[in-house]
Design a protein around this motif. Structure first.
Motif, PDB file in Angstrom:
ATOM      1  N   LEU A   2       0.865  -1.251   0.068  1.00  0.00           N
ATOM      2  CA  LEU A   2       0.070  -0.136  -0.143  1.00  0.00           C
ATOM      3  C   LEU A   2       0.648   1.166   0.042  1.00  0.00           C
ATOM      4  CD1 LEU A   2      -2.523   1.616   0.282  1.00  0.00           C
ATOM      5  CD2 LEU A   2      -2.441   1.107   2.756  1.00  0.00           C
ATOM      6  N   LEU A   3       1.962   1.196   0.778  1.00  0.00           N
ATOM      7  CA  LEU A   3       2.708   2.311   0.667  1.00  0.00           C
ATOM      8  C   LEU A   3       3.269   2.850  -0.271  1.00  0.00           C
ATOM      9  CD1 LEU A   3       5.448   3.451   3.737  1.00  0.00           C
ATOM     10  CD2 LEU A   3       6.062   2.966   1.395  1.00  0.00           C
ATOM     11  N   ILE A   4       3.794   1.626  -1.051  1.00  0.00           N
ATOM     12  CA  ILE A   4       4.476   1.982  -2.547  1.00  0.00           C
ATOM     13  C   ILE A   4       3.426   2.334  -3.524  1.00  0.00           C
ATOM     14  CG2 ILE A   4       5.521   0.854  -4.331  1.00  0.00           C
ATOM     15  CD1 ILE A   4       6.870  -1.024  -2.464  1.00  0.00           C
ATOM     16  N   ASP A   5       2.194   1.678  -3.359  1.00  0.00           N
ATOM     17  CA  ASP A   5       1.274   1.975  -4.429  1.00  0.00           C
ATOM     18  C   ASP A   5       0.781   3.458  -4.097  1.00  0.00           C
ATOM     19  OD1 ASP A   5       1.230  -0.553  -5.505  1.00  0.00           O
ATOM     20  OD2 ASP A   5      -0.416  -1.155  -4.438  1.00  0.00           O
ATOM     21  N   TYR A   6       0.824   3.695  -3.037  1.00  0.00           N
ATOM     22  CA  TYR A   6       0.048   5.337  -2.629  1.00  0.00           C
ATOM     23  C   TYR A   6       1.317   6.316  -2.961  1.00  0.00           C
ATOM     24  CZ  TYR A   6      -1.350   9.241   0.348  1.00  0.00           C
ATOM     25  OH  TYR A   6      -1.701  10.613   0.730  1.00  0.00           O
ATOM     26  N   GLN A   7       2.694   6.005  -2.816  1.00  0.00           N
ATOM     27  CA  GLN A   7       3.537   6.941  -3.186  1.00  0.00           C
ATOM     28  C   GLN A   7       3.546   7.069  -4.641  1.00  0.00           C
ATOM     29  OE1 GLN A   7       6.765   4.986  -1.430  1.00  0.00           O
ATOM     30  NE2 GLN A   7       6.917   6.432   0.418  1.00  0.00           N
ATOM     31  N   TYR A   8       3.286   6.112  -5.477  1.00  0.00           N
ATOM     32  CA  TYR A   8       3.204   6.044  -6.920  1.00  0.00           C
ATOM     33  C   TYR A   8       2.080   6.938  -7.332  1.00  0.00           C
ATOM     34  CZ  TYR A   8       3.424   5.045 -11.781  1.00  0.00           C
ATOM     35  OH  TYR A   8       3.477   5.419 -13.098  1.00  0.00           O
ATOM     36  N   TYR A   9       0.799   6.697  -6.665  1.00  0.00           N
ATOM     37  CA  TYR A   9      -0.328   7.304  -7.177  1.00  0.00           C
ATOM     38  C   TYR A   9      -0.288   8.894  -7.045  1.00  0.00           C
ATOM     39  CZ  TYR A   9      -5.493   8.251  -7.518  1.00  0.00           C
ATOM     40  OH  TYR A   9      -6.577   8.673  -7.906  1.00  0.00           O
ATOM     41  N   LEU A  10       0.620   9.437  -5.887  1.00  0.00           N
ATOM     42  CA  LEU A  10       0.891  10.688  -5.782  1.00  0.00           C
ATOM     43  C   LEU A  10       1.797  11.362  -6.652  1.00  0.00           C
ATOM     44  CD1 LEU A  10      -1.319  10.327  -3.531  1.00  0.00           C
ATOM     45  CD2 LEU A  10       0.328  11.745  -2.175  1.00  0.00           C
ATOM     46  N   THR A  11       2.871  10.658  -6.909  1.00  0.00           N
ATOM     47  CA  THR A  11       4.054  10.992  -7.267  1.00  0.00           C
ATOM     48  C   THR A  11       4.632  10.171  -8.858  1.00  0.00           C
ATOM     49  OG1 THR A  11       5.717   9.424  -6.401  1.00  0.00           O
ATOM     50  CG2 THR A  11       5.004  11.686  -5.204  1.00  0.00           C
TER      51      THR A  11
ATOM     52  N   ARG B 135       4.096   8.890 -12.675  1.00  0.00           N
ATOM     53  CA  ARG B 135       3.349   9.199 -14.110  1.00  0.00           C
ATOM     54  C   ARG B 135       2.085   8.472 -14.333  1.00  0.00           C
ATOM     55  NH1 ARG B 135       6.571   9.348 -19.903  1.00  0.00           N
ATOM     56  NH2 ARG B 135       4.606   9.884 -21.117  1.00  0.00           N
ATOM     57  N   GLN B 136       1.170   9.040 -14.859  1.00  0.00           N
ATOM     58  CA  GLN B 136       0.028   8.466 -15.164  1.00  0.00           C
ATOM     59  C   GLN B 136      -0.319   8.358 -16.623  1.00  0.00           C
ATOM     60  OE1 GLN B 136      -1.881   6.526 -13.029  1.00  0.00           O
ATOM     61  NE2 GLN B 136      -1.095   7.466 -11.071  1.00  0.00           N
ATOM     62  N   PRO B 137      -0.990   7.218 -17.194  1.00  0.00           N
ATOM     63  CA  PRO B 137      -1.491   5.865 -16.446  1.00  0.00           C
ATOM     64  C   PRO B 137      -0.471   5.142 -15.980  1.00  0.00           C
ATOM     65  CG  PRO B 137      -1.528   5.861 -18.754  1.00  0.00           C
ATOM     66  CD  PRO B 137      -1.081   7.346 -18.729  1.00  0.00           C
ATOM     67  N   ALA B 138      -0.738   4.416 -15.031  1.00  0.00           N
ATOM     68  CA  ALA B 138       0.422   3.497 -14.223  1.00  0.00           C
ATOM     69  C   ALA B 138       0.817   2.251 -14.992  1.00  0.00           C
ATOM     70  CB  ALA B 138       0.137   3.029 -12.794  1.00  0.00           C
ATOM     71  N   SER B 139       1.600   2.419 -16.381  1.00  0.00           N
ATOM     72  CA  SER B 139       1.815   1.414 -17.104  1.00  0.00           C
ATOM     73  C   SER B 139       3.038   0.542 -16.421  1.00  0.00           C
ATOM     74  CB  SER B 139       2.175   1.682 -18.328  1.00  0.00           C
ATOM     75  OG  SER B 139       3.238   2.763 -18.429  1.00  0.00           O
ATOM     76  N   LEU B 140       3.402  -0.586 -17.014  1.00  0.00           N
ATOM     77  CA  LEU B 140       4.535  -1.281 -16.300  1.00  0.00           C
ATOM     78  C   LEU B 140       5.902  -0.350 -16.632  1.00  0.00           C
ATOM     79  CD1 LEU B 140       5.831  -3.651 -15.522  1.00  0.00           C
ATOM     80  CD2 LEU B 140       6.164  -4.600 -17.802  1.00  0.00           C
ATOM     81  N   GLU B 141       5.918   0.328 -17.856  1.00  0.00           N
ATOM     82  CA  GLU B 141       7.254   1.025 -18.037  1.00  0.00           C
ATOM     83  C   GLU B 141       7.082   2.344 -17.187  1.00  0.00           C
ATOM     84  OE1 GLU B 141       9.048   3.714 -21.722  1.00  0.00           O
ATOM     85  OE2 GLU B 141       7.104   2.881 -21.937  1.00  0.00           O
ATOM     86  N   HIS B 142       6.244   2.907 -16.782  1.00  0.00           N
ATOM     87  CA  HIS B 142       6.043   4.102 -15.987  1.00  0.00           C
ATOM     88  C   HIS B 142       6.463   3.757 -14.614  1.00  0.00           C
ATOM     89  CE1 HIS B 142       3.360   6.130 -18.927  1.00  0.00           C
ATOM     90  NE2 HIS B 142       4.683   6.293 -19.302  1.00  0.00           N
ATOM     91  N   ARG B 143       5.903   2.645 -14.161  1.00  0.00           N
ATOM     92  CA  ARG B 143       6.124   2.069 -12.674  1.00  0.00           C
ATOM     93  C   ARG B 143       7.621   1.772 -12.532  1.00  0.00           C
ATOM     94  NH1 ARG B 143       1.627   1.239  -9.202  1.00  0.00           N
ATOM     95  NH2 ARG B 143       3.061  -0.436  -7.909  1.00  0.00           N
ATOM     96  N   THR B 144       8.219   1.002 -13.412  1.00  0.00           N
ATOM     97  CA  THR B 144       9.463   0.559 -13.557  1.00  0.00           C
ATOM     98  C   THR B 144      10.245   1.663 -13.689  1.00  0.00           C
ATOM     99  OG1 THR B 144       9.017  -1.337 -14.961  1.00  0.00           O
ATOM    100  CG2 THR B 144      11.322  -0.778 -14.687  1.00  0.00           C
ATOM    101  N   ASN B 145      10.013   2.680 -14.386  1.00  0.00           N
ATOM    102  CA  ASN B 145      11.057   4.112 -14.307  1.00  0.00           C
ATOM    103  C   ASN B 145      11.080   4.636 -13.064  1.00  0.00           C
ATOM    104  OD1 ASN B 145      11.801   3.849 -17.070  1.00  0.00           O
ATOM    105  ND2 ASN B 145      10.320   5.210 -17.734  1.00  0.00           N
ATOM    106  N   TRP B 146       9.814   4.814 -12.274  1.00  0.00           N
ATOM    107  CA  TRP B 146       9.689   5.299 -11.073  1.00  0.00           C
ATOM    108  C   TRP B 146      10.369   4.675  -9.915  1.00  0.00           C
ATOM    109  CZ3 TRP B 146       7.420   3.586  -6.647  1.00  0.00           C
ATOM    110  CH2 TRP B 146       6.990   4.610  -5.566  1.00  0.00           C
TER     111      TRP B 146
END
Length: 229
Positions: free
Chosen positions: A162-171, A173-184
């Motif tokens: 939850l902590l990681i998902d929440y941090q990503y949701y706030l900071t 890039r959207q949409p949350a694709s695999l590429e965007h999440r990996t970069n983050w």
């Protein structure tokens, strides 16, 4: 990307879920957590100050406990006061045009109950239609709703996720694709203060970051190959 979290909760200090979320992003300079009940204990909202806050941020998040399928009363008052000006009713576009808008909702009922045949009968998307309409009126980009169900009963592993998902949701890039999440995630690992960690953990984090980067390059090559077909 600067993110404004407009948080409404009448008993913030007693909320384990909200304290968890606030602590999760306290190190992020680009995230502003704006607790309405602390800012306006008398309930008298300053619309001009709120307009300036909205202008300075590109992602706007309403965060609140989902009380009776709606928000706490002060957030509703905030909407009535802040959205009442002419800046939100212009033919050329509102001051929020092009910004992102999302909801972070803490819910006391399990996620499976929010569906046809479940105890609540309706999905979260159906119950949050008014907020989707606000985003549409303001010409904002509506993000998928971020629901936190039964926080008090979550395991330690689930809270870490939850902590990681929440941090990503706030900071992130959207949409949350695999590429965007990996970069983050690679960026998060690379910007971690490794000197404050034990050597073995520091080395492990660096190895994970390198591995993720390598996998990302492989995926990029596969994507290019598929594009050729």
């Amino acid at each position: 990307m600067n993110t404004l979290v407009i948080l409404s909760h009448p008993n913030l200090s007693e909320s384990g879920s909200q304290q968890f979320l606030i602590n999760a992003v306290e190190a992020y300079e680009q995230v502003t957590v704006h607790h309405l009940e602390s800012q306006y204990p008398d309930g008298k909202i300053d619309p001009q100050a709120e307009h300036e806050l909205l202008k300075r941020h590109q992602r706007i998040i309403f965060q609140f406990p989902f009380y009776w399928y709606s928000s706490p009363s002060l957030l509703k008052e905030w909407q009535d006061v802040v959205f009442g000006g002419e800046d939100f009713y212009r033919q050329q576009g509102t001051i929020l045009k092009g910004k992102e808008f999302g909801l972070v909702l803490s819910v006391g009922v399990s996620e499976k109950e929010y569906q046809a045949g479940g105890r609540e009968a309706y999905t979260m998307d159906e119950l949050t239609r008014p907020y989707q309409a606000i985003a549409r009126h303001m010409e904002m980009i509506y993000l998928p709703c971020f629901g936190i169900h039964q926080f008090a009963y979550q395991s330690e592993a689930k809270r870490k996720q939850l902590l990681i998902d929440y941090q990503y949701y706030l900071t992130g890039r959207q949409p949350a694709s695999l590429e965007h999440r990996t970069n983050w995630l690679v960026n998060e690992l690379r910007t971690t203060n490794l000197e404050s960690l034990p050597m073995e953990l520091s080395d492990k984090i660096e190895a994970i970051a390198v591995d993720l980067k390598d996998r990302q390059e492989v995926l990029a090559d596969l994507k290019d190959t598929l594009a050729e077909f």
